[in-house]
Each structure stands twice: as C-alpha cells, then as structure tokens.
Design a protein around this motif. Structure first.
Motif, PDB file in Angstrom:
ATOM      1  N   GLN A 216       0.829  -1.199   0.000  1.00  0.00           N
ATOM      2  CA  GLN A 216       0.000   0.000   0.000  1.00  0.00           C
ATOM      3  C   GLN A 216       0.870   1.258   0.000  1.00  0.00           C
ATOM      4  N   ALA A 217       1.965   1.244   0.758  1.00  0.00           N
ATOM      5  CA  ALA A 217       2.857   2.399   0.805  1.00  0.00           C
ATOM      6  C   ALA A 217       3.531   2.656  -0.538  1.00  0.00           C
ATOM      7  N   ARG A 218       3.774   1.611  -1.304  1.00  0.00           N
ATOM      8  CA  ARG A 218       4.413   1.727  -2.624  1.00  0.00           C
ATOM      9  C   ARG A 218       3.390   1.800  -3.756  1.00  0.00           C
ATOM     10  N   SER A 219       2.118   1.893  -3.412  1.00  0.00           N
ATOM     11  CA  SER A 219       1.022   1.919  -4.392  1.00  0.00           C
ATOM     12  C   SER A 219       1.051   0.698  -5.308  1.00  0.00           C
ATOM     13  N   LEU A 220       1.387  -0.430  -4.727  1.00  0.00           N
ATOM     14  CA  LEU A 220       1.380  -1.699  -5.455  1.00  0.00           C
ATOM     15  C   LEU A 220       0.068  -2.413  -5.166  1.00  0.00           C
ATOM     16  N   PRO A 221      -0.363  -3.296  -6.061  1.00  0.00           N
ATOM     17  CA  PRO A 221      -1.631  -4.012  -5.816  1.00  0.00           C
ATOM     18  C   PRO A 221      -1.501  -4.991  -4.641  1.00  0.00           C
ATOM     19  N   THR A 222      -2.549  -5.052  -3.856  1.00  0.00           N
ATOM     20  CA  THR A 222      -2.563  -5.958  -2.700  1.00  0.00           C
ATOM     21  C   THR A 222      -3.596  -7.073  -2.860  1.00  0.00           C
ATOM     22  N   ASP A 223      -4.291  -7.096  -3.979  1.00  0.00           N
ATOM     23  CA  ASP A 223      -5.400  -8.028  -4.137  1.00  0.00           C
ATOM     24  C   ASP A 223      -4.977  -9.494  -4.197  1.00  0.00           C
ATOM     25  N   LYS A 224      -3.715  -9.778  -4.476  1.00  0.00           N
ATOM     26  CA  LYS A 224      -3.267 -11.172  -4.569  1.00  0.00           C
ATOM     27  C   LYS A 224      -2.565 -11.657  -3.299  1.00  0.00           C
ATOM     28  N   LEU A 225      -2.355 -10.765  -2.332  1.00  0.00           N
ATOM     29  CA  LEU A 225      -1.624 -11.159  -1.123  1.00  0.00           C
ATOM     30  C   LEU A 225      -2.446 -12.093  -0.237  1.00  0.00           C
ATOM     31  N   ARG A 226      -3.687 -11.726   0.029  1.00  0.00           N
ATOM     32  CA  ARG A 226      -4.531 -12.553   0.901  1.00  0.00           C
ATOM     33  C   ARG A 226      -4.808 -13.930   0.314  1.00  0.00           C
ATOM     34  N   PRO A 227      -5.178 -14.017  -0.972  1.00  0.00           N
ATOM     35  CA  PRO A 227      -5.346 -15.361  -1.547  1.00  0.00           C
ATOM     36  C   PRO A 227      -4.053 -16.182  -1.496  1.00  0.00           C
ATOM     37  N   ALA A 228      -2.912 -15.526  -1.684  1.00  0.00           N
ATOM     38  CA  ALA A 228      -1.628 -16.243  -1.595  1.00  0.00           C
ATOM     39  C   ALA A 228      -1.424 -16.795  -0.191  1.00  0.00           C
ATOM     40  N   TYR A 229      -1.790 -16.013   0.826  1.00  0.00           N
ATOM     41  CA  TYR A 229      -1.684 -16.468   2.217  1.00  0.00           C
ATOM     42  C   TYR A 229      -2.517 -17.733   2.432  1.00  0.00           C
ATOM     43  N   PHE A 230      -3.768 -17.710   1.966  1.00  0.00           N
ATOM     44  CA  PHE A 230      -4.642 -18.865   2.161  1.00  0.00           C
ATOM     45  C   PHE A 230      -4.171 -20.072   1.356  1.00  0.00           C
ATOM     46  N   ILE A 231      -3.688 -19.835   0.151  1.00  0.00           N
ATOM     47  CA  ILE A 231      -3.190 -20.947  -0.672  1.00  0.00           C
ATOM     48  C   ILE A 231      -1.956 -21.571  -0.042  1.00  0.00           C
ATOM     49  N   ILE A 232      -1.013 -20.740   0.394  1.00  0.00           N
ATOM     50  CA  ILE A 232       0.214 -21.253   1.022  1.00  0.00           C
ATOM     51  C   ILE A 232      -0.120 -22.054   2.271  1.00  0.00           C
ATOM     52  N   ASN A 233      -0.991 -21.516   3.114  1.00  0.00           N
ATOM     53  CA  ASN A 233      -1.366 -22.243   4.328  1.00  0.00           C
ATOM     54  C   ASN A 233      -2.122 -23.516   4.002  1.00  0.00           C
ATOM     55  N   GLY A 234      -2.993 -23.479   3.010  1.00  0.00           N
ATOM     56  CA  GLY A 234      -3.713 -24.685   2.607  1.00  0.00           C
ATOM     57  C   GLY A 234      -2.778 -25.764   2.112  1.00  0.00           C
ATOM     58  N   VAL A 235      -1.784 -25.376   1.296  1.00  0.00           N
ATOM     59  CA  VAL A 235      -0.807 -26.346   0.793  1.00  0.00           C
ATOM     60  C   VAL A 235       0.014 -26.929   1.939  1.00  0.00           C
ATOM     61  N   VAL A 236       0.434 -26.080   2.878  1.00  0.00           N
ATOM     62  CA  VAL A 236       1.230 -26.555   4.020  1.00  0.00           C
ATOM     63  C   VAL A 236       0.428 -27.554   4.847  1.00  0.00           C
ATOM     64  N   TYR A 237      -0.829 -27.246   5.151  1.00  0.00           N
ATOM     65  CA  TYR A 237      -1.644 -28.162   5.949  1.00  0.00           C
ATOM     66  C   TYR A 237      -1.932 -29.458   5.181  1.00  0.00           C
ATOM     67  N   PHE A 238      -2.189 -29.349   3.879  1.00  0.00           N
ATOM     68  CA  PHE A 238      -2.423 -30.542   3.068  1.00  0.00           C
ATOM     69  C   PHE A 238      -1.186 -31.441   3.059  1.00  0.00           C
ATOM     70  N   LEU A 239      -0.015 -30.845   2.828  1.00  0.00           N
ATOM     71  CA  LEU A 239       1.222 -31.632   2.833  1.00  0.00           C
ATOM     72  C   LEU A 239       1.481 -32.258   4.196  1.00  0.00           C
ATOM     73  N   GLN A 240       1.181 -31.524   5.268  1.00  0.00           N
ATOM     74  CA  GLN A 240       1.388 -32.079   6.605  1.00  0.00           C
ATOM     75  C   GLN A 240       0.476 -33.270   6.848  1.00  0.00           C
ATOM     76  N   VAL A 241      -0.769 -33.184   6.412  1.00  0.00           N
ATOM     77  CA  VAL A 241      -1.688 -34.320   6.552  1.00  0.00           C
ATOM     78  C   VAL A 241      -1.176 -35.511   5.743  1.00  0.00           C
ATOM     79  N   CYS A 242      -0.656 -35.246   4.531  1.00  0.00           N
ATOM     80  CA  CYS A 242      -0.075 -36.327   3.718  1.00  0.00           C
ATOM     81  C   CYS A 242       1.115 -36.962   4.435  1.00  0.00           C
ATOM     82  N   ILE A 243       1.939 -36.144   5.070  1.00  0.00           N
ATOM     83  CA  ILE A 243       3.084 -36.670   5.826  1.00  0.00           C
ATOM     84  C   ILE A 243       2.602 -37.504   6.999  1.00  0.00           C
TER      85      ILE A 243
END
Length: 172
Positions: free
Chosen positions: A108-135
């Motif tokens: 926001q301070a650099r006037s860059l788009p922030t619309d992809k940050l939150r979905p990236a957070y959820f995707i990364i966490n979803g992948v981590v939890y999925f991989l952990q369950v697989c492990i």
C-alpha cells in the motif's frame, strides 16, 4: 538413579514451559479483550485474528507442556505426533499472517496491488496443511524412520519460509 533424576528434570522443564505458555496466553487474552473494548464495531481484522491465533497456539502449548509426561506417551504414536505438530503448524499460520500484514502495508505504501496477497496467504497455508496431513498419513503406514525425518525436514522448510518472509517484509 540417573533415570529418575532425568525424569524430575524433564518434569520441571515441562512445568516451567507450561507456566510460561500460560503467562503468554493470559497476555494475549488481555490484548484481545483490550482491542475488542477499544474498537468493538470493527470486525475480525488481521490484528484480532493474529492475537486469536496466538491465543490458540499458547493454549495448546500450555496443555502440551502441562500434560506431556502423563499424556503424550500413549500407545497411539500417530496421535502423539499430531498433537505435538499441531501447535507448530498454527504458529506457522500465525506468523505468516504477520508477514501478510507487513506485506499489505508495504504494498500500500508503494502503491502496489494488494489483491493477490490474501489469496496467496490462504493458498500457502492450505498447501502446508495438506502436505502435513499427507506426511502424517505416510507416517501412519510407514514403519521406517524416514517418515519422521521427512516430517522434521518439512517443518524446517516451512519455518525457513516464514523466516524469509520476516526478512523480506519485516526489514523494510
């Protein structure tokens, strides 16, 4: 003699860690109440969710350390491993949420788009939890120590990833 002395030391360490987790839990609880009393009309923003996740992590850690000697030596080794890994996974989610918060401020301070940050957070966490369950599933059906080593390596990699996020966005 040496075994009984070691058990006493382990019990003292577990009790100390339980007390420290409980104190941290109380601190986070006060913060949550303070934020809610100060701005009750705001919904669950990043700050409240961060403190709630900290509350859950510290609560699980307090229970984990408090009951370690009597509870975590059950015959179901998988349950033991899951209960020991779960607070670490929630800790990862908590601090990647903090990185998300810093990234949003930076963008926001650099006037860059922030619309992809939150979905990236959820995707990364979803992948981590999925991989952990697989492990965990692999550990359940594997009789080798490679599964435990894989779990330790995986947790090290996700911790390193969170640390890199801290360096990238926390230091700006």
């Amino acid at each position: 003699m040496l075994t009984s002395m070691w058990l006493k030391v382990t019990n003292i360490q577990s009790t100390t860690l339980c007390i420290k987790s409980e104190l941290s839990l109380n601190n986070v609880q006060v913060q949550l109440v303070r934020i809610q009393m100060r701005v009750p009309e705001l919904s669950w923003r990043t700050q409240k969710v961060f403190h709630l996740l900290n509350f859950v992590v510290n609560g699980l850690r307090a229970v984990q350390f408090g009951l370690y000697s009597s509870f975590f030596h059950v015959k179901l080794k998988m349950l033991d491993i899951i209960l020991l890994d779960l607070p670490g996974l929630l800790f990862f989610s908590t601090y990647t949420l903090l990185v998300l918060f810093w990234a949003e401020i930076y963008h926001q301070a650099r006037s860059l788009p922030t619309d992809k940050l939150r979905p990236a957070y959820f995707i990364i966490n979803g992948v981590v939890y999925f991989l952990q369950v697989c492990i965990w599933i692999y550990m359940r059906f594997s009789s080798t120590t490679a599964a435990v080593e894989l779990a330790e390596l995986f947790f090290s990699v996700i911790s390193l990833g969170a640390a890199v996020g801290f360096v990238v966005y926390g230091g700006r």
